[in-house]
Design a protein around this motif. Sequence first.
Motif, PDB file in Angstrom:
ATOM      1  N   GLU A  43       0.831  -1.211   0.000  1.00 54.20           N
ATOM      2  CA  GLU A  43       0.000   0.000   0.000  1.00 54.20           C
ATOM      3  C   GLU A  43       0.865   1.260   0.000  1.00 54.20           C
ATOM      4  O   GLU A  43       0.549   2.243  -0.664  1.00 54.20           O
ATOM      5  N   GLY A  44       1.951   1.239   0.747  1.00 56.79           N
ATOM      6  CA  GLY A  44       2.811   2.410   0.861  1.00 56.79           C
ATOM      7  C   GLY A  44       3.544   2.761  -0.413  1.00 56.79           C
ATOM      8  O   GLY A  44       3.858   3.928  -0.650  1.00 56.79           O
ATOM      9  N   VAL A  45       3.824   1.786  -1.253  1.00 54.38           N
ATOM     10  CA  VAL A  45       4.514   2.031  -2.523  1.00 54.38           C
ATOM     11  C   VAL A  45       3.522   2.434  -3.615  1.00 54.38           C
ATOM     12  O   VAL A  45       3.855   3.209  -4.507  1.00 54.38           O
ATOM     13  N   SER A  46       2.306   1.937  -3.527  1.00 50.70           N
ATOM     14  CA  SER A  46       1.281   2.288  -4.506  1.00 50.70           C
ATOM     15  C   SER A  46       1.103   3.808  -4.535  1.00 50.70           C
ATOM     16  O   SER A  46       1.008   4.451  -3.492  1.00 50.70           O
ATOM     17  N   GLY A  47       1.119   4.374  -5.706  1.00 50.68           N
ATOM     18  CA  GLY A  47       0.966   5.817  -5.851  1.00 50.68           C
ATOM     19  C   GLY A  47       2.270   6.584  -5.913  1.00 50.68           C
ATOM     20  O   GLY A  47       2.281   7.764  -6.247  1.00 50.68           O
ATOM     21  N   MET A  48       3.396   5.918  -5.594  1.00 46.57           N
ATOM     22  CA  MET A  48       4.692   6.589  -5.706  1.00 46.57           C
ATOM     23  C   MET A  48       5.115   6.675  -7.175  1.00 46.57           C
ATOM     24  O   MET A  48       4.672   5.881  -8.001  1.00 46.57           O
ATOM     25  N   LYS A  49       5.986   7.625  -7.464  1.00 43.56           N
ATOM     26  CA  LYS A  49       6.557   7.786  -8.797  1.00 43.56           C
ATOM     27  C   LYS A  49       8.039   7.458  -8.751  1.00 43.56           C
ATOM     28  O   LYS A  49       8.663   7.540  -7.687  1.00 43.56           O
ATOM     29  N   ALA A  50       8.613   7.087  -9.898  1.00 45.09           N
ATOM     30  CA  ALA A  50      10.044   6.769  -9.961  1.00 45.09           C
ATOM     31  C   ALA A  50      10.857   7.929  -9.413  1.00 45.09           C
ATOM     32  O   ALA A  50      10.626   9.085  -9.762  1.00 45.09           O
ATOM     33  N   GLY A  51      11.792   7.605  -8.523  1.00 42.66           N
ATOM     34  CA  GLY A  51      12.605   8.617  -7.866  1.00 42.66           C
ATOM     35  C   GLY A  51      11.981   9.135  -6.583  1.00 42.66           C
ATOM     36  O   GLY A  51      12.628   9.834  -5.817  1.00 42.66           O
ATOM     37  N   GLY A  52      10.726   8.787  -6.342  1.00 38.60           N
ATOM     38  CA  GLY A  52      10.050   9.219  -5.123  1.00 38.60           C
ATOM     39  C   GLY A  52      10.633   8.532  -3.901  1.00 38.60           C
ATOM     40  O   GLY A  52      11.117   7.401  -3.974  1.00 38.60           O
ATOM     41  N   ARG A  53      10.614   9.255  -2.786  1.00 35.92           N
ATOM     42  CA  ARG A  53      11.091   8.713  -1.525  1.00 35.92           C
ATOM     43  C   ARG A  53      10.022   8.959  -0.472  1.00 35.92           C
ATOM     44  O   ARG A  53       9.409  10.021  -0.443  1.00 35.92           O
ATOM     45  N   ARG A  54       9.826   7.970   0.406  1.00 35.07           N
ATOM     46  CA  ARG A  54       8.738   8.014   1.374  1.00 35.07           C
ATOM     47  C   ARG A  54       9.140   7.289   2.638  1.00 35.07           C
ATOM     48  O   ARG A  54       9.869   6.309   2.591  1.00 35.07           O
TER      49      ARG A  54
END
Length: 156
Positions: free
Chosen positions: A109-120
Amino acid sequence: MRRVSIVLAGVLAGACGGGEVEPVVMTCAEVTEDLDARKAEMTATESGLRYEDLAGGRGAAAEAGQRVYTHYLLCSTDGQRIDSSLLPEIGEPLDFVVGAGGVIAGFDEGVSGMKAGGRRILAVPPEIGYGSQTLPGQAPGSDLIFYVQLVSIASE
């Protein structure tokens, strides 16, 4: 340390697909600094996941059915490293298909919606982590704290 800390099923792949980004490394001390205050400011989802975007990334967002390649650092709430894809004996991004159950629900769930290069940063409660099981270094009933970087999304 073994890679099973977030992988329930799936296989690592050496290639990352097009548009790779270099990993931005953080320490668990940095990730968990002022954690309680930070968690209060994080975006909360219905499942109990909390996340904080550190960098937005570029391109389209990862969605169910896409293969993603991520680097991660898994920390205990007290700032100790539990696992990382950047350990010398691993060194490869973790790949999985979003929504396919290849990793714990909170990481998926935490990775869903991220874009390449995104950090969370993710704060994953036990209910969407490992439930009543704990990992070495994790206090029973505590959140799993991930620093994750989406390296790339496969164009298949």
